[in-house]
Motif scaffolding. Structure first.
Motif, PDB file in Angstrom:
ATOM      1  N   UNK A   5       0.790  -1.220   0.000  1.00 14.99           N
ATOM      2  CA  UNK A   5       0.000   0.000   0.000  1.00 14.99           C
ATOM      3  C   UNK A   5       0.824   1.272   0.000  1.00 14.99           C
ATOM      4  N   UNK A   6       2.131   1.138  -0.120  1.00 12.94           N
ATOM      5  CA  UNK A   6       3.017   2.306  -0.139  1.00 12.94           C
ATOM      6  C   UNK A   6       3.068   2.919  -1.535  1.00 12.94           C
ATOM      7  N   UNK A   7       2.886   4.243  -1.620  1.00 12.12           N
ATOM      8  CA  UNK A   7       2.960   4.928  -2.914  1.00 12.12           C
ATOM      9  C   UNK A   7       4.401   4.919  -3.399  1.00 12.12           C
ATOM     10  N   UNK A   8       4.615   4.401  -4.603  1.00  6.97           N
ATOM     11  CA  UNK A   8       5.977   4.299  -5.145  1.00  6.97           C
ATOM     12  C   UNK A   8       6.175   5.198  -6.362  1.00  6.97           C
ATOM     13  N   UNK A   9       5.082   5.652  -6.978  1.00  6.58           N
ATOM     14  CA  UNK A   9       5.217   6.501  -8.158  1.00  6.58           C
ATOM     15  C   UNK A   9       3.926   7.282  -8.381  1.00  6.58           C
ATOM     16  N   UNK A  10       4.038   8.364  -9.131  1.00  9.29           N
ATOM     17  CA  UNK A  10       2.871   9.164  -9.506  1.00  9.29           C
ATOM     18  C   UNK A  10       3.001   9.563 -10.977  1.00  9.29           C
ATOM     19  N   UNK A  11       1.916   9.399 -11.712  1.00 11.03           N
ATOM     20  CA  UNK A  11       1.900   9.755 -13.135  1.00 11.03           C
ATOM     21  C   UNK A  11       0.920  10.897 -13.322  1.00 11.03           C
ATOM     22  N   UNK A  12       1.389  12.037 -13.770  1.00  8.68           N
ATOM     23  CA  UNK A  12       0.553  13.225 -13.938  1.00  8.68           C
ATOM     24  C   UNK A  12       0.158  13.440 -15.398  1.00  8.68           C
ATOM     25  N   UNK A  13      -0.774  14.372 -15.592  1.00  9.96           N
ATOM     26  CA  UNK A  13      -1.149  14.784 -16.940  1.00  9.96           C
ATOM     27  C   UNK A  13      -1.857  13.735 -17.753  1.00  9.96           C
ATOM     28  N   UNK A  14      -2.694  12.945 -17.119  1.00 13.83           N
ATOM     29  CA  UNK A  14      -3.421  11.893 -17.841  1.00 13.83           C
ATOM     30  C   UNK A  14      -4.663  12.449 -18.532  1.00 13.83           C
ATOM     31  N   UNK A  15      -5.258  11.650 -19.415  1.00 14.77           N
ATOM     32  CA  UNK A  15      -6.427  12.066 -20.178  1.00 14.77           C
ATOM     33  C   UNK A  15      -7.594  12.459 -19.294  1.00 14.77           C
ATOM     34  N   UNK A  16      -8.328  13.488 -19.705  1.00 13.21           N
ATOM     35  CA  UNK A  16      -9.391  14.043 -18.868  1.00 13.21           C
ATOM     36  C   UNK A  16     -10.797  13.810 -19.421  1.00 13.21           C
ATOM     37  N   UNK A  17     -10.934  13.148 -20.554  1.00  9.15           N
ATOM     38  CA  UNK A  17     -12.255  12.948 -21.161  1.00  9.15           C
ATOM     39  C   UNK A  17     -13.069  11.920 -20.383  1.00  9.15           C
ATOM     40  N   UNK A  18     -14.386  12.170 -20.325  1.00 10.92           N
ATOM     41  CA  UNK A  18     -15.280  11.264 -19.602  1.00 10.92           C
ATOM     42  C   UNK A  18     -15.771  10.135 -20.507  1.00 10.92           C
ATOM     43  N   UNK A  19     -16.183   9.030 -19.870  1.00 13.14           N
ATOM     44  CA  UNK A  19     -16.797   7.893 -20.563  1.00 13.14           C
ATOM     45  C   UNK A  19     -15.925   7.338 -21.686  1.00 13.14           C
ATOM     46  N   UNK A  20     -14.633   7.424 -21.521  1.00 10.25           N
ATOM     47  CA  UNK A  20     -13.683   6.910 -22.500  1.00 10.25           C
ATOM     48  C   UNK A  20     -12.651   6.049 -21.789  1.00 10.25           C
ATOM     49  N   UNK A  21     -12.346   4.892 -22.353  1.00 13.70           N
ATOM     50  CA  UNK A  21     -11.336   4.033 -21.757  1.00 13.70           C
ATOM     51  C   UNK A  21      -9.957   4.628 -22.046  1.00 13.70           C
ATOM     52  N   UNK A  22      -9.333   5.183 -21.012  1.00  9.78           N
ATOM     53  CA  UNK A  22      -8.031   5.822 -21.142  1.00  9.78           C
ATOM     54  C   UNK A  22      -6.936   4.823 -20.760  1.00  9.78           C
ATOM     55  N   UNK A  23      -5.883   4.749 -21.559  1.00  7.17           N
ATOM     56  CA  UNK A  23      -4.797   3.805 -21.312  1.00  7.17           C
ATOM     57  C   UNK A  23      -3.569   4.532 -20.772  1.00  7.17           C
ATOM     58  N   UNK A  24      -2.918   3.906 -19.792  1.00  9.51           N
ATOM     59  CA  UNK A  24      -1.727   4.484 -19.154  1.00  9.51           C
ATOM     60  C   UNK A  24      -0.587   3.476 -19.213  1.00  9.51           C
ATOM     61  N   UNK A  25       0.576   3.918 -19.642  1.00 12.42           N
ATOM     62  CA  UNK A  25       1.774   3.081 -19.628  1.00 12.42           C
ATOM     63  C   UNK A  25       2.721   3.570 -18.532  1.00 12.42           C
ATOM     64  N   UNK A  26       3.357   2.642 -17.862  1.00  9.88           N
ATOM     65  CA  UNK A  26       4.308   2.982 -16.791  1.00  9.88           C
ATOM     66  C   UNK A  26       5.600   2.215 -17.026  1.00  9.88           C
ATOM     67  N   UNK A  27       6.719   2.935 -16.934  1.00  7.12           N
ATOM     68  CA  UNK A  27       8.029   2.325 -17.193  1.00  7.12           C
ATOM     69  C   UNK A  27       8.684   1.726 -15.954  1.00  7.12           C
ATOM     70  N   UNK A  28       7.936   1.673 -14.852  1.00  9.34           N
ATOM     71  CA  UNK A  28       8.471   1.043 -13.648  1.00  9.34           C
ATOM     72  C   UNK A  28       9.443   1.910 -12.869  1.00  9.34           C
ATOM     73  N   UNK A  29       9.539   3.192 -13.209  1.00  9.93           N
ATOM     74  CA  UNK A  29      10.428   4.100 -12.479  1.00  9.93           C
ATOM     75  C   UNK A  29       9.660   4.718 -11.315  1.00  9.93           C
ATOM     76  N   UNK A  30      10.248   4.614 -10.107  1.00  7.33           N
ATOM     77  CA  UNK A  30       9.608   5.139  -8.917  1.00  7.33           C
ATOM     78  C   UNK A  30       9.794   6.639  -8.764  1.00  7.33           C
ATOM     79  N   UNK A  31       9.178   7.195  -7.733  1.00  2.00           N
ATOM     80  CA  UNK A  31       9.257   8.634  -7.476  1.00  2.00           C
ATOM     81  C   UNK A  31      10.680   9.093  -7.188  1.00  2.00           C
ATOM     82  N   UNK A  32      11.558   8.173  -6.747  1.00  2.00           N
ATOM     83  CA  UNK A  32      12.952   8.512  -6.458  1.00  2.00           C
ATOM     84  C   UNK A  32      13.837   8.411  -7.689  1.00  2.00           C
ATOM     85  N   UNK A  33      13.223   8.115  -8.840  1.00  2.00           N
ATOM     86  CA  UNK A  33      13.983   8.026 -10.077  1.00  2.00           C
ATOM     87  C   UNK A  33      14.641   6.681 -10.317  1.00  2.00           C
TER      88      UNK A  33
END
Length: 221
Positions: free
Chosen positions: A132-160
């Motif tokens: 349950x520990x926060x390890x990363x945050x991804x900002x600036x994601x899609x804002x449209x409603x009722x749309x399946x938005x896809x997010x990719x993560x490269x496995x890099x944590x908040x500490x880089x």
């Protein structure tokens, strides 16, 4: 692998129909024996009223029709369930997107989806590990409603630094221009390992340990 757990329920329904039909047959035989006995022993000078037997015979016929109707409905339900399961078999070995927070990080790569209930001003994803520990945050994601938005993560944590492969969760935080939190539903991407049939519906068993009904699949890759 397909575990048709619903087959037991269908067999039980068919057994009930069979029991009812057998009982009806026994009632017919008893009715005919009683009718034969009464006709044989009736007083010729005071013949018995046949309207009672006609009424009872009509009731037995109605019961028989009801049992046959139920049997046909059960057979149709079985066929529909089997057809639904057959069409869902193609999902085995495929990656699907279904409601859920869990997702896999494999070789430093992961992806997940989400759907917003209302168009947002700002959307971000908080990635948490199994503790349950926060390890990363991804900002600036899609804002449209009722749309399946896809997010990719490269496995890099908040500490880089890269985090370990494993199962993580995605928490979607969406807000309007005033900073009010909006509703958002995360969707997990996972591989379908097997199917089971429960109450006439196909249940998907995913490689991340989760389960989901085939009816809620939002995307297939």
């Amino acid at each position: 692998m397909v575990d048709v757990t619903g087959a037991a329920n269908t067999s039980a329904q068919q057994t009930l129909s069979t029991v009812a039909s057998n009982k009806l047959t026994a009632d017919y035989q008893s009715f005919l024996k009683l009718l034969t006995a009464q006709l044989t022993n009736q007083d010729p000078l005071e013949p018995m009223d046949s309207s009672t037997f006609v009424s009872q015979l009509a009731q037995l016929s109605q019961v028989e029709q009801s049992i046959q109707t139920n049997s046909h409905l059960e057979a149709m339900a079985t066929q529909l369930s089997t057809a639904g399961l057959s069409s869902d078999l193609g999902l085995i070995g495929r990656q699907v997107s279904v409601p859920g927070e869990l997702f896999d990080l494999v070789n430093g790569q992961a992806s997940f989806d989400y759907v917003l209930n209302t168009t947002a001003n700002d959307v971000r994803a908080i990635i948490r590990d199994s503790a349950g520990t926060a390890v990363a945050q991804i900002d600036g994601l899609g804002t449209s409603a009722d749309t399946l938005q896809s997010v990719n993560w490269n496995g890099i944590g908040s500490d880089g630094l890269p985090v370990s492969d494993g199962i993580y969760t995605a928490e979607i935080l969406a807000t309007d221009p005033e900073g009010n939190v909006l509703g958002a539903t995360p969707y997990t991407k996972a591989m379908v390992e097997r199917l089971t049939l429960s109450n006439g519906q196909s249940m998907l068993h995913l490689n991340n340990g989760g389960t989901a009904l085939a009816a809620v699949v939002a995307a297939v890759e």
